[in-house]
Design a protein around this motif. Sequence first.
Motif, short mmCIF file in Angstrom:
data_model
loop_
_atom_site.label_atom_id
_atom_site.label_comp_id
_atom_site.label_asym_id
_atom_site.label_seq_id
_atom_site.Cartn_x
_atom_site.Cartn_y
_atom_site.Cartn_z
N GLY A 1 0.82 -1.19 0.00
CA GLY A 1 0.00 0.00 0.00
C GLY A 1 0.86 1.25 0.00
O GLY A 1 2.09 1.18 -0.04
N LEU A 2 0.20 2.40 0.05
CA LEU A 2 0.87 3.69 0.10
C LEU A 2 0.66 4.32 1.47
O LEU A 2 -0.23 3.93 2.20
N THR A 3 1.50 5.30 1.81
CA THR A 3 1.29 6.05 3.03
C THR A 3 1.81 7.48 2.83
O THR A 3 2.67 7.71 1.98
N THR A 4 1.26 8.41 3.57
CA THR A 4 1.76 9.78 3.51
C THR A 4 2.96 9.93 4.42
O THR A 4 3.06 9.27 5.45
N VAL A 5 3.88 10.80 4.03
CA VAL A 5 5.07 11.06 4.84
C VAL A 5 5.40 12.55 4.77
O VAL A 5 5.18 13.19 3.75
N PRO A 6 5.92 13.13 5.86
CA PRO A 6 6.44 14.50 5.77
C PRO A 6 7.70 14.49 4.93
O PRO A 6 8.48 13.53 4.94
N ALA A 7 7.92 15.57 4.19
CA ALA A 7 9.10 15.64 3.31
C ALA A 7 10.40 15.49 4.09
O ALA A 7 11.40 15.02 3.54
N SER A 8 10.39 15.88 5.37
CA SER A 8 11.61 15.80 6.18
C SER A 8 12.08 14.37 6.39
O SER A 8 13.22 14.14 6.80
#
Length: 300
Positions: A242-249
Amino acid sequence: MEFTLTGLRVVREVAERGTFSAAAESLGYTQSAVSRQIAAVEKTAGAAVFERRRDGAVPTTAGRVILRHAAAVLDEMDAVERELRGLPMETGHVRLGVIPSAGAVVLPRTLTILRRTHPGITVTSREGSTPALTRSIRAGTIDVAVLAAVPPFRAPDTDKPALHVETLTERDLCVAVPTTDPLAENDSVHVDELAGRRWIASRSSGEEPLLGVWPGLPERPEIVHVARDWLTKLQLVAAGCGLTTVPASMTAAMPANVRVLSVRGGPQERRRLIVAHLPGRQSEPVARVLAALRAATRQD
């Protein structure tokens, strides 16, 4: 084989900053001066120290050997300089709270900087959610906390006196995809391409929203895995689950088989990484930790 201290310092700075230009800015050198120092070290070593990639400079096997020994040499020379200048060793204990995403990248960088600049300062850390760490600041169980903030970027709480808050970074939310996914062929994805995808998320609670699903999708998201731990989520992404969101940092902490993509179209999803503490004059050790946090986040 004889390396110069300047050359070793430049090698260490490039390794920590990730690029020649960032190392030059940190050291106050020109980029050509940094390149000359690296070339001199490579000539002495008889091997390349860094692999030059489009996304930065990565230490080679020889570079890692040099870095391992350079750390001890440079730390000793820094101690000699302090003693000769009659500067006392600054000591103190700082209790630092970090959200999980900051713990993956910002915390190790911060501690590395402090170990070099102020080795007498001891930092103990605790991981937690933004609301939990905010309460810990109020309770006096931590001195400083690295927190997350989302639009409209309100204060961490409404208690008085207001916490002193400083923005460390403000960047767009991104999406992590496996390198085997067709989406990974590009640097970005349109928000419409996220429709119908399977998601890996953290469990929501009364104080935190669901983390891991792209906000504002026009459908009920299909959440196939729920995990709070970042390592678990990213390894599930790497496995094609699956996919997940991540902060760019967090880009620097991605497994080799995970790609971080920016998202086009739809409302902009900005995220801030902030540092908070009680108002008033801070102790010198806390001030040093705050300075190291700023330096660590400038490396992105």
